[in-house]
Design a protein around this motif. Structure first.
Motif, mmCIF file in Angstrom:
data_model
loop_
_atom_site.group_PDB
_atom_site.id
_atom_site.type_symbol
_atom_site.label_atom_id
_atom_site.label_comp_id
_atom_site.label_asym_id
_atom_site.label_seq_id
_atom_site.Cartn_x
_atom_site.Cartn_y
_atom_site.Cartn_z
ATOM 1 N N VAL A 130 -22.706 -5.565 -1.523
ATOM 2 C CA VAL A 130 -22.757 -4.207 -0.953
ATOM 3 C C VAL A 130 -21.692 -4.050 0.136
ATOM 4 C CG1 VAL A 130 -24.161 -2.566 0.361
ATOM 5 C CG2 VAL A 130 -25.187 -3.814 -1.521
ATOM 6 N N TYR A 131 -21.557 -5.079 0.989
ATOM 7 C CA TYR A 131 -20.565 -5.011 2.071
ATOM 8 C C TYR A 131 -19.141 -4.927 1.510
ATOM 9 C CZ TYR A 131 -17.608 -6.304 5.996
ATOM 10 O OH TYR A 131 -16.624 -6.307 6.950
ATOM 11 N N GLY A 132 -18.837 -5.826 0.558
ATOM 12 C CA GLY A 132 -17.485 -5.863 -0.020
ATOM 13 C C GLY A 132 -17.093 -4.534 -0.639
ATOM 14 N N PHE A 133 -17.985 -3.986 -1.447
ATOM 15 C CA PHE A 133 -17.673 -2.705 -2.097
ATOM 16 C C PHE A 133 -17.601 -1.561 -1.086
ATOM 17 C CE2 PHE A 133 -18.762 -4.887 -6.077
ATOM 18 C CZ PHE A 133 -17.723 -4.447 -6.877
ATOM 19 N N SER A 134 -18.459 -1.610 -0.053
ATOM 20 C CA SER A 134 -18.410 -0.562 0.975
ATOM 21 C C SER A 134 -17.058 -0.579 1.687
ATOM 22 C CB SER A 134 -19.518 -0.755 2.009
ATOM 23 O OG SER A 134 -20.767 -0.748 1.380
ATOM 24 N N VAL A 189 -25.991 2.703 -14.119
ATOM 25 C CA VAL A 189 -24.844 3.527 -14.512
ATOM 26 C C VAL A 189 -24.960 4.939 -13.938
ATOM 27 C CG1 VAL A 189 -23.739 4.582 -16.532
ATOM 28 C CG2 VAL A 189 -24.379 2.186 -16.596
ATOM 29 N N ILE A 190 -26.166 5.525 -14.052
ATOM 30 C CA ILE A 190 -26.329 6.925 -13.641
ATOM 31 C C ILE A 190 -26.268 7.056 -12.107
ATOM 32 C CG2 ILE A 190 -28.840 7.281 -13.399
ATOM 33 C CD1 ILE A 190 -26.834 9.399 -15.748
ATOM 34 N N MET A 191 -26.748 6.020 -11.387
ATOM 35 C CA MET A 191 -26.689 6.078 -9.918
ATOM 36 C C MET A 191 -25.250 5.983 -9.417
ATOM 37 S SD MET A 191 -29.612 6.678 -8.635
ATOM 38 C CE MET A 191 -29.686 6.262 -6.908
ATOM 39 N N MET A 192 -24.414 5.217 -10.134
ATOM 40 C CA MET A 192 -22.991 5.168 -9.760
ATOM 41 C C MET A 192 -22.397 6.570 -9.785
ATOM 42 S SD MET A 192 -21.415 1.808 -11.602
ATOM 43 C CE MET A 192 -19.709 2.154 -11.248
ATOM 44 N N THR A 193 -22.738 7.321 -10.846
ATOM 45 C CA THR A 193 -22.212 8.686 -10.993
ATOM 46 C C THR A 193 -22.762 9.598 -9.906
ATOM 47 O OG1 THR A 193 -22.925 8.193 -13.241
ATOM 48 C CG2 THR A 193 -21.582 10.124 -12.967
ATOM 49 N N LEU A 194 -24.070 9.464 -9.636
ATOM 50 C CA LEU A 194 -24.712 10.341 -8.650
ATOM 51 C C LEU A 194 -24.116 10.135 -7.255
ATOM 52 C CD1 LEU A 194 -27.030 12.272 -7.721
ATOM 53 C CD2 LEU A 194 -28.428 10.248 -7.425
ATOM 54 N N PHE A 195 -24.041 8.880 -6.814
ATOM 55 C CA PHE A 195 -23.522 8.587 -5.472
ATOM 56 C C PHE A 195 -22.077 9.042 -5.329
ATOM 57 C CE2 PHE A 195 -27.200 5.967 -4.696
ATOM 58 C CZ PHE A 195 -27.312 5.950 -3.324
ATOM 59 N N SER A 196 -21.290 8.812 -6.400
ATOM 60 C CA SER A 196 -19.875 9.142 -6.287
ATOM 61 C C SER A 196 -19.648 10.651 -6.245
ATOM 62 C CB SER A 196 -19.111 8.519 -7.433
ATOM 63 O OG SER A 196 -19.847 8.707 -8.611
ATOM 64 N N THR A 198 -33.304 -2.173 -5.616
ATOM 65 C CA THR A 198 -32.153 -2.962 -5.165
ATOM 66 C C THR A 198 -30.901 -2.537 -5.925
ATOM 67 O OG1 THR A 198 -33.585 -4.850 -4.737
ATOM 68 C CG2 THR A 198 -31.241 -5.304 -4.894
ATOM 69 N N LEU A 199 -31.028 -2.466 -7.247
ATOM 70 C CA LEU A 199 -29.845 -2.162 -8.058
ATOM 71 C C LEU A 199 -29.341 -0.750 -7.801
ATOM 72 C CD1 LEU A 199 -30.511 -4.067 -11.386
ATOM 73 C CD2 LEU A 199 -29.029 -4.674 -9.496
ATOM 74 N N SER A 232 -25.597 -0.208 -6.908
ATOM 75 C CA SER A 232 -24.757 0.664 -7.749
ATOM 76 C C SER A 232 -24.194 1.816 -6.929
ATOM 77 C CB SER A 232 -25.548 1.199 -8.948
ATOM 78 O OG SER A 232 -26.567 2.067 -8.514
ATOM 79 N N GLY A 233 -24.957 2.289 -5.929
ATOM 80 C CA GLY A 233 -24.442 3.336 -5.035
ATOM 81 C C GLY A 233 -23.219 2.867 -4.280
ATOM 82 N N ALA A 234 -23.297 1.638 -3.743
ATOM 83 C CA ALA A 234 -22.167 1.079 -2.980
ATOM 84 C C ALA A 234 -20.958 0.870 -3.893
ATOM 85 C CB ALA A 234 -22.576 -0.243 -2.333
ATOM 86 N N ILE A 235 -21.198 0.318 -5.093
ATOM 87 C CA ILE A 235 -20.096 0.055 -6.028
ATOM 88 C C ILE A 235 -19.475 1.377 -6.482
ATOM 89 C CG2 ILE A 235 -19.540 -0.818 -8.343
ATOM 90 C CD1 ILE A 235 -21.650 -3.006 -7.894
ATOM 91 N N GLY A 236 -20.337 2.328 -6.869
ATOM 92 C CA GLY A 236 -19.844 3.624 -7.356
ATOM 93 C C GLY A 236 -19.004 4.341 -6.325
#
Length: 489
Positions: A223-227, A284-291, A408-409, A413-417
């Motif tokens: 999470v830190y790295g992607f943030s 997958v869907i949370m990546m889209t939502l957060f971004s 958790t995921l 996924s939010g941080a990665i997205g």
């Protein structure tokens, strides 16, 4: 409640519990906790000036919040087997309240960050407890409606966050972002103290400390790295090392969980095919939502030159529609099962993100509002029905683990997205400005931003198509035979 009371299975009779007050207590607690995830977004530019720290430092008020939740949630499965629902929920709300008070009176950045971290500890404890309680007090055939109510909060709170903070920042100081939350948090603590009941089994399993350390380093590092990637770019040591160390720690964590008799996070939940499918789909869907939640305000403020408050108002109708739709889709789920909702919902999400790729400086705010509403209608048809389908297939003893895995995921996924989409957007803008004859011109910068945003939305569209394909495999599920009440492995 003690372990002995579980010998007959569930350990308590859900039909004798007054569900209404318990759900209401959960909803208020969740609302203030989740609202705080997005409440600070609009206020960050003003906090830079007020606290006299650079933007890279102020980002920690948001990053640390996500980081703490990402680290804490995996451990909640074990905590829920050591402490009663009531103890967990009240501890979560008291931590959240303490953090809010500290943040409200903070003299400088360090104390404010401490308050945010304590708030996040409360939120991280609360989210899995909330889902687990719903699973415990409702039979599978009625869960959709209850999960829909929780969905209303989970979707509505972050949607109104930017608008509320814009309104507060326009007329009051940043401290009121916290001061105004205190009475709601106090009410939630008092209400929960009166009405919250214990609905979980306290089995006090052996706690594997090494697993907790590995999970903390693993999820925390990733999470830190992607943030950081969103802020400093991918090639930076501050990004590469945390992700690498995090990934290795996660690999060791997973291998260890599979060997342990009483794992911290029981990955045997993935043996149930619908749960495994839903986990990937939600990732997958949370990546889209957060971004999209990150990119749309950038478009409104950087291209259409709106104020923070006006951009918050523009995104508000979508949040309200989503809030209304969540309980409706929950009821429909109980009646018709997941396929009727999830597949059309995913197609709507993909279509609306495709329309985002055509945004430019001539796009009207009305058009943005319309597409945003369509996107959130699609998401409300997917999120809770998919989650409920996956969790319904698990036996009772895996509920805390299933909710911990999903929560958790979603954070990861939010941080990665967010990192992925922001870096694509930044690179697109840089490439455009590199060829521009007048890169300092605000109009050229806006055009660069449009180029970057379009590239990011194209990636979002591709991810949404993957989600549609995954959604085709979703089916209605039942808990395993003989395990609906019992605890046996």
């Amino acid at each position: 409640m003690n372990a002995a009371s579980n010998s007959k299975g569930g350990g308590f009779d859900p039909s004798r519990i007054r569900r209404g007050p318990i759900v209401f207590a959960l909803i208020i607690g969740a609302f203030v906790a989740i609202l705080n995830e997005t409440l600070l977004g609009n206020a960050l530019p003003e906090l830079v000036t007020a606290l006299n720290v650079p933007y890279s430092t102020i980002q920690w008020l948001s990053t640390a919040y996500m980081l703490v939740i990402g680290v804490l949630v995996p451990v909640t499965a074990v905590l829920q087997q050591w402490f009663t629902t009531r103890q967990m929920f009240l501890s979560a709300m008291l931590l959240f309240l303490a953090g809010t008070i500290i943040a409200a009176v903070a003299p400088g950045f360090e104390v404010l960050l401490t308050g945010r971290v304590i708030q996040a500890l409360g939120t991280g404890l609360m989210l899995p407890v909330m889902m687990n309680t719903i699973l415990a007090i409702y039979p599978p055939e009625n869960r959709g409606g209850a999960m829909g109510l929780i969905g209303l909060v989970i979707m509505f709170a972050p949607a109104i966050g930017p608008t509320v903070s814009g309104l507060i920042m326009d007329s009051l100081s940043w401290r009121y972002l916290f001061i105004l939350v205190i009475p709601i948090a106090v009410f939630s603590v008092i209400f929960a103290a009166v009405y919250m009941r214990n609905v979980s089994e306290v089995t006090k399993p052996k706690v594997d400390v090494l697993s907790i350390i590995l999970s903390t380093i693993g999820f925390g590092g990733v999470v830190y790295g992607f943030s950081k990637a969103g802020a400093v770019g991918w090639g930076h040591n501050e990004v590469i090392w945390p992700i690498a160390v995090g990934a290795v720690a996660l690999l060791v964590f997973v291998l260890r969980q599979l060997k342990l008799k009483e794992p911290v996070m029981d990955l045997r939940a993935f043996k149930y095919p619908m749960f495994a499918l839903v986990t990937v789909l939600l990732f997958v869907i949370m990546m889209t939502l957060f971004s999209t939640m990150t990119l749309l305000p950038m478009f409104l403020q950087g291209v259409l030159f709106m104020t923070a408050f006006k951009s918050g108002l523009t995104l508000l109708p979508g949040g309200i529609v989503n809030g209304i739709m969540a309980p409706v889709s929950g009821k429909l789920f109980d009646k018709f099962g997941p396929r009727v909702l999830v597949i059309p919902g995913l197609i709507i999400v993909a279509l609306s993100i495709f329309l985002f790729t055509g945004f430019d400086e001539s796009t009207s705010s009305g058009y943005v509002i319309t597409i945003h509403i369509i996107l959130l209608i699609g998401l409300s048809m997917v999120m809770m029905p998919a989650q409920t389908t996956g969790l319904n297939q698990l036996p009772r003893h895996l509920y805390p683990h299933g909710t911990a895995i999903l929560n958790t995921l979603q954070q990861v996924s939010g941080a990665i997205g967010t990192a992925l989409f922001i870096s694509i957007m930044s690179n697109g803008q840089k490439d455009y400005l590199a060829t521009s004859s007048d890169p300092q011109n605000p109009l050229e910068m806006a055009k660069g931003l449009i180029e970057g945003l379009n590239s990011a939305f194209w990636l979002g569209f591709i991810i949404a198509i993957i989600a549609v394909v995954l959604g085709l495999f979703i089916r209605r599920t039942k808990a395993p035979e003989g395990e609906t009440r019992g605890m046996g492995h």
